[in-house]
Write an enzyme that holds these catalytic residues in place. Structure first.
Site, mmCIF file in Angstrom:
data_model
loop_
_atom_site.group_PDB
_atom_site.id
_atom_site.type_symbol
_atom_site.label_atom_id
_atom_site.label_comp_id
_atom_site.label_asym_id
_atom_site.label_seq_id
_atom_site.Cartn_x
_atom_site.Cartn_y
_atom_site.Cartn_z
ATOM 1 N N TYR A 56 0.871 -1.181 0.000
ATOM 2 C CA TYR A 56 0.000 0.000 0.000
ATOM 3 C C TYR A 56 0.907 1.230 0.000
ATOM 4 C CZ TYR A 56 -3.596 -3.401 1.452
ATOM 5 O OH TYR A 56 -4.430 -4.481 1.545
ATOM 6 N N HIS A 119 0.385 -12.141 1.410
ATOM 7 C CA HIS A 119 -0.666 -11.355 0.743
ATOM 8 C C HIS A 119 -1.415 -12.164 -0.314
ATOM 9 C CE1 HIS A 119 -1.547 -6.823 -0.093
ATOM 10 N NE2 HIS A 119 -2.632 -7.536 -0.252
ATOM 11 N N SER A 197 -12.487 -5.509 1.488
ATOM 12 C CA SER A 197 -13.410 -4.795 0.591
ATOM 13 C C SER A 197 -14.875 -5.110 0.940
ATOM 14 C CB SER A 197 -13.096 -5.117 -0.874
ATOM 15 O OG SER A 197 -11.755 -4.778 -1.187
ATOM 16 N N PRO A 198 -15.248 -4.957 2.223
ATOM 17 C CA PRO A 198 -16.610 -5.339 2.655
ATOM 18 C C PRO A 198 -17.693 -4.436 2.086
ATOM 19 C CG PRO A 198 -15.473 -4.176 4.421
ATOM 20 C CD PRO A 198 -14.448 -4.413 3.344
ATOM 21 N N LEU A 199 -17.289 -3.268 1.590
ATOM 22 C CA LEU A 199 -18.257 -2.372 0.945
ATOM 23 C C LEU A 199 -18.140 -2.475 -0.569
ATOM 24 C CD1 LEU A 199 -17.764 0.724 3.289
ATOM 25 C CD2 LEU A 199 -19.544 -1.035 3.402
ATOM 26 N N GLY A 202 -16.551 0.341 -2.282
ATOM 27 C CA GLY A 202 -17.332 1.570 -2.318
ATOM 28 C C GLY A 202 -18.632 1.426 -3.100
ATOM 29 N N PHE A 203 -18.847 0.297 -3.787
ATOM 30 C CA PHE A 203 -20.105 0.149 -4.527
ATOM 31 C C PHE A 203 -21.277 0.091 -3.553
ATOM 32 C CE2 PHE A 203 -20.646 -0.763 -9.156
ATOM 33 C CZ PHE A 203 -21.982 -0.438 -9.211
ATOM 34 N N LEU A 204 -21.031 -0.436 -2.346
ATOM 35 C CA LEU A 204 -22.097 -0.566 -1.356
ATOM 36 C C LEU A 204 -22.032 0.538 -0.301
ATOM 37 C CD1 LEU A 204 -21.834 -4.450 -0.920
ATOM 38 C CD2 LEU A 204 -23.594 -3.197 -2.179
HETATM 39 N N1 LIG Z 1 -5.760 -8.877 1.091
HETATM 40 C C1 LIG Z 1 -6.041 -8.239 -0.017
HETATM 41 O O1 LIG Z 1 -5.678 -8.668 -1.131
HETATM 42 C C2 LIG Z 1 -6.827 -6.951 0.046
HETATM 43 C C3 LIG Z 1 -7.375 -6.397 -1.123
HETATM 44 C C4 LIG Z 1 -8.145 -5.231 -1.006
HETATM 45 C C5 LIG Z 1 -8.340 -4.653 0.244
HETATM 46 N N2 LIG Z 1 -7.764 -5.215 1.358
HETATM 47 C C6 LIG Z 1 -7.955 -4.613 2.711
HETATM 48 O O2 LIG Z 1 -9.340 -4.407 2.951
HETATM 49 C C7 LIG Z 1 -9.573 -3.049 3.322
HETATM 50 C C8 LIG Z 1 -10.940 -2.601 2.875
HETATM 51 O O3 LIG Z 1 -11.103 -2.781 1.496
HETATM 52 P P1 LIG Z 1 -11.174 -1.585 0.466
HETATM 53 O O4 LIG Z 1 -10.639 -0.352 1.103
HETATM 54 O O5 LIG Z 1 -10.555 -2.091 -0.796
HETATM 55 O O6 LIG Z 1 -12.716 -1.467 0.128
HETATM 56 P P2 LIG Z 1 -14.034 -1.105 0.954
HETATM 57 O O7 LIG Z 1 -13.748 -0.982 2.397
HETATM 58 O O8 LIG Z 1 -15.060 -2.080 0.497
HETATM 59 O O9 LIG Z 1 -14.417 0.318 0.319
HETATM 60 C C9 LIG Z 1 -13.552 1.416 0.379
HETATM 61 C C10 LIG Z 1 -14.144 2.536 -0.452
HETATM 62 O O10 LIG Z 1 -15.417 2.899 0.068
HETATM 63 C C11 LIG Z 1 -15.428 4.273 0.468
HETATM 64 N N3 LIG Z 1 -16.201 4.330 1.721
HETATM 65 C C12 LIG Z 1 -15.931 3.681 2.871
HETATM 66 N N4 LIG Z 1 -16.891 3.905 3.796
HETATM 67 C C13 LIG Z 1 -17.793 4.713 3.202
HETATM 68 C C14 LIG Z 1 -19.027 5.312 3.638
HETATM 69 N N5 LIG Z 1 -19.524 5.084 4.857
HETATM 70 N N6 LIG Z 1 -19.692 6.110 2.756
HETATM 71 C C15 LIG Z 1 -19.210 6.349 1.508
HETATM 72 N N7 LIG Z 1 -18.042 5.813 1.043
HETATM 73 C C16 LIG Z 1 -17.351 5.000 1.890
HETATM 74 C C17 LIG Z 1 -13.979 4.660 0.633
HETATM 75 O O11 LIG Z 1 -13.772 6.022 0.323
HETATM 76 P P3 LIG Z 1 -13.174 7.082 1.367
HETATM 77 O O12 LIG Z 1 -11.847 6.543 1.827
HETATM 78 O O13 LIG Z 1 -13.011 8.297 0.546
HETATM 79 O O14 LIG Z 1 -14.186 7.193 2.464
HETATM 80 C C18 LIG Z 1 -13.294 3.794 -0.434
HETATM 81 O O15 LIG Z 1 -13.407 4.409 -1.695
HETATM 82 C C19 LIG Z 1 -8.416 -2.313 2.646
HETATM 83 O O16 LIG Z 1 -8.239 -1.027 3.211
HETATM 84 C C20 LIG Z 1 -7.275 -3.255 2.888
HETATM 85 O O17 LIG Z 1 -6.797 -3.108 4.215
HETATM 86 C C21 LIG Z 1 -7.033 -6.361 1.263
#
Ligand SMILES: NC(=O)c1ccc[n+]([C@@H]2O[C@H](COP(=O)([O-])OP(=O)(O)OC[C@H]3O[C@@H](n4cnc5c(N)ncnc54)[C@H](OP(=O)(O)O)[C@@H]3O)[C@@H](O)[C@H]2O)c1
Length: 312
Positions: A56, A119, A197-199, A202-204
């Protein structure tokens, strides 16, 4: 905030934890001051587990997380990961793991990594050899617990046979159901599931936009759900989910996180947000307890996840 056990080795985290990818990569430019405020807000609201990775921002994300958590280091657990190359290839050779772990400790400014993940699997290095090196760090007191990410059931079993694995980290959300196939092996071996990526990236979240609205460095440009041929169909699904969330008096992001919490008690979502207000919204998902009927309604709206796949 309740806590959940990840594995049988003693690791326990807040039921909603925090993912720091967006503070350094993946989602376009970030403001460090705001990211640090978001991380500290998460802690103030009860979040005790923070997830990052060397890749990252190639150390930048770890440095920022280390700075944000320095005053409260002993109150939280920190996870990081090794195994990517800068061209998104895999490198889990023993010498590379040793180099990355030392870099991560230095970047984070800590003496011990609470949870160290591979990873992603490396087809050129047997998982037994990878976990063998990870175990050396546990024996040396530099790492407390071990995890694997993006791994299949066979890899999880083989890893666990070398040293107990506390957590699998895999993508899991209302839009991405593949991880459910791993529930049996996780339950058999007592391994926790950290849902990334539980959201649905950002789609959810209630704030999704078509991909032309995102910065060129934003990886949503390349994800199937955002492809023009899939986007409108996915938006129609989100509209139905939003209406259901509103009928319960919550935001879509909260419904998405509560869905994960309700699926099994060994699942810990790690939503990522660089904004303190959005962090607070996400954490408040712990107040929503979904019933079996609610889960059935959500599964009826989205039987097989988002349209177009998460990776294509
Ligand atoms: N092991 C792996 O291969 C892997 C891959 C991907 C991710 N991850 C880990 O999983 C974590 C979470 O996944 P992710 O960050 O990819 O996706 P995510 O949590 O599903 O979504 C993040 C996106 O949603 C937006 N967001 C979050 N909360 C929101 C809300 N309440 N209202 C509106 N927008 C919101 C964020 O924007 P803003 O920041 O602008 O709020 C960002 O654009 C990562 O940070 C990372 O630590 C691991």
């Amino acid at each position: 905030m309740q806590h959940r056990k990840l594995g049988r080795q003693g690791l326990s985290t807040s039921e909603i934890s925090y993912g720091a990818l967006g503070t350094a990569a993946g989602y376009g430019p970030a403001d460090d001051t705001e990211s640090i405020a978001a991380i500290r807000r998460a802690y103030e609201l009860g979040v005790t587990h923070f997830d990052t990775a060397e890749m990252y921002g190639w150390g930048m994300g770890e440095k920022l997380l280390g700075r944000a958590l320095a005053p409260i280091r002993d109150e939280v657990t920190i996870a990081t990961k090794f195994g990517y190359t800068p061209t998104f290839g895999q490198d889990s050779r023993p010498e590379h793991i040793r180099e990355v772990v030392d870099n991560s400790l230095r970047n984070l400014g800590i003496d011990t990594i609470d949870l160290l993940y591979q990873h992603l699997p490396d087809p050129n290095v047997a998982i037994e050899d990878v976990v063998g090196v990870m175990k050396e760090f546990v024996d040396a007191g530099k790492v407390k617990y071990l995890g694997v990410s993006n791994a299949d059931a066979d890899t999880i079993r083989r890893a666990h046979a070398v040293h107990p694995i506390s957590a699998l980290q895999d993508e899991y959300s209302i839009f991405a159901h593949d991880g459910e196939a791993l529930f049996p092996v996780l339950e058999e071996l007592g391994i926790g599931f950290v849902a990334y990526s539980p959201l649905a990236r950002g789609f959810l979240s209630g704030a999704v936009k078509s991909r032309d609205h995102y910065d060129a460095s934003d990886y949503r440009q390349r994800i199937g759900w955002w492809k023009p041929e899939n986007f409108d169909a996915n938006l129609a699904i989100v509209d139905q989910l939003t209406a259901f969330a509103e009928s319960k008096g919550v935001a879509l992001s909260q419904l998405a996180l509560a869905w994960l919490l309700a699926k099994a008690d060994y699942i810990v979502p790690i939503p990522g947000s660089r904004n303190p207000g959005r962090v607070a919204e996400n954490v408040a998902a712990i107040e929503l307890a979904l019933t079996a009927d609610d889960l059935a309604r959500i599964d009826e709206i989205v039987p097989e996840g988002g349209i177009g796949g998460r990776l294509s």
